[in-house]
Design an enzyme around this catalytic site. Structure first.
Site, PDB file in Angstrom:
ATOM      1  N   LYS A  33      -6.726   3.711   8.408  1.00 57.28           N
ATOM      2  CA  LYS A  33      -5.759   4.635   7.811  1.00 57.28           C
ATOM      3  C   LYS A  33      -6.301   6.071   7.783  1.00 57.28           C
ATOM      4  O   LYS A  33      -5.565   7.031   8.074  1.00 57.28           O
ATOM      5  CB  LYS A  33      -5.394   4.169   6.404  1.00 57.28           C
ATOM      6  CG  LYS A  33      -4.588   2.873   6.380  1.00 57.28           C
ATOM      7  CD  LYS A  33      -4.299   2.400   4.962  1.00 57.28           C
ATOM      8  CE  LYS A  33      -3.490   1.118   4.952  1.00 57.28           C
ATOM      9  NZ  LYS A  33      -3.205   0.626   3.601  1.00 57.28           N
ATOM     10  N   SER A  84       0.796  -1.225   0.000  1.00 53.91           N
ATOM     11  CA  SER A  84       0.000   0.000   0.000  1.00 53.91           C
ATOM     12  C   SER A  84       0.831   1.279   0.000  1.00 53.91           C
ATOM     13  O   SER A  84       0.274   2.364  -0.134  1.00 53.91           O
ATOM     14  CB  SER A  84      -0.947   0.012   1.212  1.00 53.91           C
ATOM     15  OG  SER A  84      -0.209   0.016   2.415  1.00 53.91           O
TER      16      SER A  84
END
Length: 796
Positions: free
Chosen positions: A743, A700
């Site tokens: 996140k 990611s």
């Protein structure tokens, strides 16, 4: 020519053999050597020997072709297949070949007669067989009263050994008694003793007859002592066997007498009690039949039979299991929802799933128990909510921890053939609950191991399969037990270690972790009242402001759950309790400034937004077992002729590959970025992710690394108020990632209000709390070009 060459070699060998030397007054000769395993032979003895090794057969052939004499030497190690000189003893036996018989398999049967002790002085060669120079050893004769005493002791002790069952022919004893020569006597007795090769070799190497007799006398004494101990053990065993048989006969007679008198004994009372309990246990027909067979078997056994304990323990287990006992369920949905809300804040998906189960159970009379798997970081309430579920359903709660289990028998039980065998953990848990429909929690299912004792996760496949667990088989019980009414709940921190077949049998419910606002409410409603009670305080003694709790959450804990938060609150409660007990304080109100006074300097620094826009540094977002957090990606450029890519910060393989893909993409876009297309060949590119002590992995961070590289080579600054996450491909496509909620919350905590996410993650935005979404600007992208246009500022 070959035959002529062999003739010459034979002549040379013959000359060497016939060569004689005077060594210490004795003649020495070169003789073929025959190594023997697991046996030592003595002079004057006639004995058979089987020769099978190729080198030994060649040595034998030479001896037969000469004077029919050779030397037997014992090997030091029985397992040595092709012995070298170092593998043989120095003292051997010169033998004469009396008879030779060759068998079809290539081996040779010999009848040999021992001639004399010899010592090997020098090995001549070892191929194609062993030959050595040997000299005879002169025996040192002895006589006198002491020798006669030793002689009589040897004869008497040997006679005891023969009489006590050693497999020695009686004629050997006659020969020993008739021998007048002490040397011949010791050799004959030593030859027939069943002692070690080393002990016999010691006798063979002893030249002095007196010393030889003393050593043999000690060996015989030890053998006699061993035989006496063996005789005592055998007599005790025979006595016990006789007493057992006697007891059995007497008990049978007593049983017959009691039947005639119409009396009952305790044994029959025990049997009848077992039969009554079996009838009351409500077992299925096949289990009842098996139990009654075991009772009949117990009845026919002697009372003190060892197997009786095994059978009684087995029957006790069968009787104690809740074959037909169930708890009465509470199917009131509103009441269950109230209980779940009382015990836990949030966790809406879990609570909804439990209420759905209750609704279906209320409408349908029969349904299989669900197999739920709670997956999430430590401390988010996976185990504790299992207890709340049991309370809401009105069932009993059973929990077993699977962490570290490596033996399949822990799940399925041990077979009854093993000493101390017991059923597996599942059956033990059912017995502990006392009902057949408990809420059964299998904690830490991702921590199961596997080794030579089996794979416990494979044993769980049957228990956790709703289609099979109505006939669960435990190795100890050996009868099926119905687990279909049990509500199984498993917990795990991560799903990856769980085998796919086991994962497929469970309904996975993720526990994403708590946001700051949720932790604040949990602290208010649950943790603070609990800690006040445990530390002997009352609400009037101690209070916290919201700011104080938030500061503890953000600067003194780093977790997705609330365990450390509870510890820190408990630490403050203890300090206040100490001052209250001392009479120095009656009431304390902890605000944001007081936290440092009680807990010291802050332990953690959450990633904060940069103070200014920077070149070659970009902010990414990561998801760990502690929840979401921000990470910094830094890039350094150095002049070089090698063009290397350096990666530091304890990066995993996937993250390293993402860095390579990001660099490749930037190289393909060099013309569009207005940079030298050969830049990667004239400089080293160093990518570093700080916090090098923490392992990092995953794809990611791909677009974050691409942005940092692009900023470094173009000298364009990256916006300080933006964070990003997404996987990059070689063509620049941005692929979806996981942990979006965590996140985004991490970026919000860090003061960042703009987040770049893959377009395909748009569906995940619904999980983000509304108050957080209202403050955030979410940029959804499909290509890295969009990321660069958003993150990079124009100019230098």
């Amino acid at each position: 020519m070959p035959r002529k060459k062999a003739t010459i070699e034979n002549m040379l060998d013959a000359a060497m053999i016939e060569e004689s030397k005077q060594i210490n007054g004795f003649r020495s000769r070169v003789r073929p050597i025959l190594p023997v395993r697991d046996q030592v032979y003595f002079p004057g003895m006639l004995f058979p020997l089987l020769v099978g090794r190729e080198k030994s057969v060649r040595s034998l052939d030479e001896a037969i072709g000469r004077d029919r004499k050779m030397v037997l030497v014992a090997q030091r190690e029985i397992g040595t297949e092709d012995p070298e000189p170092d593998d043989l003893y120095d003292i051997g036996l010169l033998v004469e070949i009396v008879q030779v018989l060759r068998v079809p398999d290539g081996a040779v049967r010999l009848m040999l007669e021992g001639v004399d002790r010899v010592k090997i002085t020098k090995y001549v060669h070892t191929e194609p067989y062993i030959r050595a120079r040997v000299k005879p050893l002169k025996e040192e004769e002895a006589s006198g009263i002491e020798i006669e005493a030793l002689r009589r002791s040897i004869v008497s002790q040997f006679e005891l050994i023969v009489q006590n069952g050693r497999q020695i022919p009686p004629e050997v004893m006659i020969t020993v008694v008739s021998l007048n020569e002490e040397a011949r006597l010791t050799d004959t007795v030593a030859h027939h003793l069943a002692v070690s090769v080393a002990a016999k070799q010691d006798i063979l190497e002893t030249v002095s007859v007196r010393n030889r007799m003393e050593k043999l006398n000690l060996l015989l004494a030890r053998e006699v002592e061993i035989l006496e101990i063996h005789r005592d053990i055998r007599s005790r065993v025979e006595k016990e066997m006789g007493e057992t048989q006697k007891e059995f006969i007497l008990r049978e007679q007593m049983k017959a007498i009691q039947q005639e008198l119409g009396e009952r004994d305790e044994r029959m009372s025990e049997i009848e009690e077992y039969k009554a309990k079996i009838e009351e246990a409500g077992m299925p027909a096949e289990v009842t039949e098996r139990a009654l067979k075991e009772v009949d078997r117990l009845e026919k056994m002697p009372y003190a039979a060892p197997d009786g304990v095994v059978v009684r323990t087995y029957l006790d287990w069968l009787i104690s299991l809740p074959w037909s006992k169930s708890s009465v369920e509470s199917l009131e949905i509103e009441s269950a929802a109230k209980i779940l809300d009382e015990d836990h804040y949030g966790l809406l998906k879990v609570k909804e799933r439990i209420l759905e189960f209750l609704a279906v159970r209320k409408l349908a009379n029969k349904m299989r128990g669900p197999i739920l798997c709670f997956v999430g970081p430590p401390g988010v309430g996976k185990t504790s909510i299992g207890k709340s579920i049991a309370r809401a359903l009105g069932r009993k709660f059973v929990r077993i921890s699977l962490g570290g289990i490596r033996d399949e028998a822990e799940i399925r039980g041990h077979r009854r053939t093993y000493v101390g065998a017991l059923p597996g953990r599942i059956v033990q848990g059912i017995k502990q609950a006392g009902i057949r429909n408990p809420v059964f929690m299998l904690d830490e299912i991702d921590k199961i191991g596997a080794d030579f004792r089996g794979d416990p996760s494979a044993a769980l496949l049957e228990a956790l399969d709703p289609e099979q667990n109505n006939m669960f088989s435990d190795h100890y019980l050996e009868v099926p037990f119905d687990l279909s009414d049990v509500m199984f709940i498993t917990t795990a921190n991560v799903l990856d270690p769980i085998p796919p077949a086991l994962k497929d049998r469970m309904e996975v419910i993720p526990f994403p972790g708590y946001i700051d606002q949720e932790k604040l409410q949990i602290a208010r409603q649950f943790l603070l009242p609990k800690q006040l009670k445990e530390n002997g305080l009352k609400p009037k003694n101690l209070s916290f402001t919201d700011g104080a709790i938030r500061k503890i959450v953000r600067e003194y804990t780093r977790e997705a759950g609330v365990r450390n938060l509870e510890r820190e609150i408990g630490a403050i409660c203890r300090k206040v309790a100490k001052r209250v007990a001392e009479g120095k304080l009656r009431q304390a109100a902890v605000d944001e400034d007081d936290v440092k006074t009680y807990l010291g300097i802050r332990k953690y620094h959450y990633g904060m937004a940069g103070e200014e826009d920077e070149i070659a540094a970009a902010t990414g977002l990561a998801y760990t077992e502690f929840g979401g957090d921000t990470i910094q990606v830094e890039v350094g450029l150095m002049k070089s002729t090698e063009g290397r890519l350096l990666l530091t910060g304890q990066l995993g393989d996937v993250m390293k590959e993402s860095a390579q893909a990001a660099l490749t993409y930037i190289r393909t876009k060099a013309r569009d970025l207005d940079i030298d297309e050969e830049f990667s060949h004239r400089m080293d590119i160093h990518i570093h992710v700080p916090a090098g002590g923490v392992p990092k992995d995953g794809p990611s961070a791909g677009i974050t690394m691409a942005t940092a590289i692009a900023s470094a080579v173009t000298k364009r600054r990256v916006r300080k108020d933006i964070a990003m996450t997404g996987e990059i491909t070689l063509r620049g496509r941005v692929l979806p990632i996981g942990g979006v909620k965590e996140k985004v919350l991490a970026a919000h905590r860090a003061g960042i209000r703009t987040v770049v996410l893959p377009k395909e993650n748009e569906k995940d935005l619904e999980e983000i709390p509304d108050d957080v979404r209202a403050e955030m600007t979410i940029k959804l992208v499909e290509h890295t070009d969009e990321v660069l246009s958003i993150a990079l500022l124009d100019g230098k």
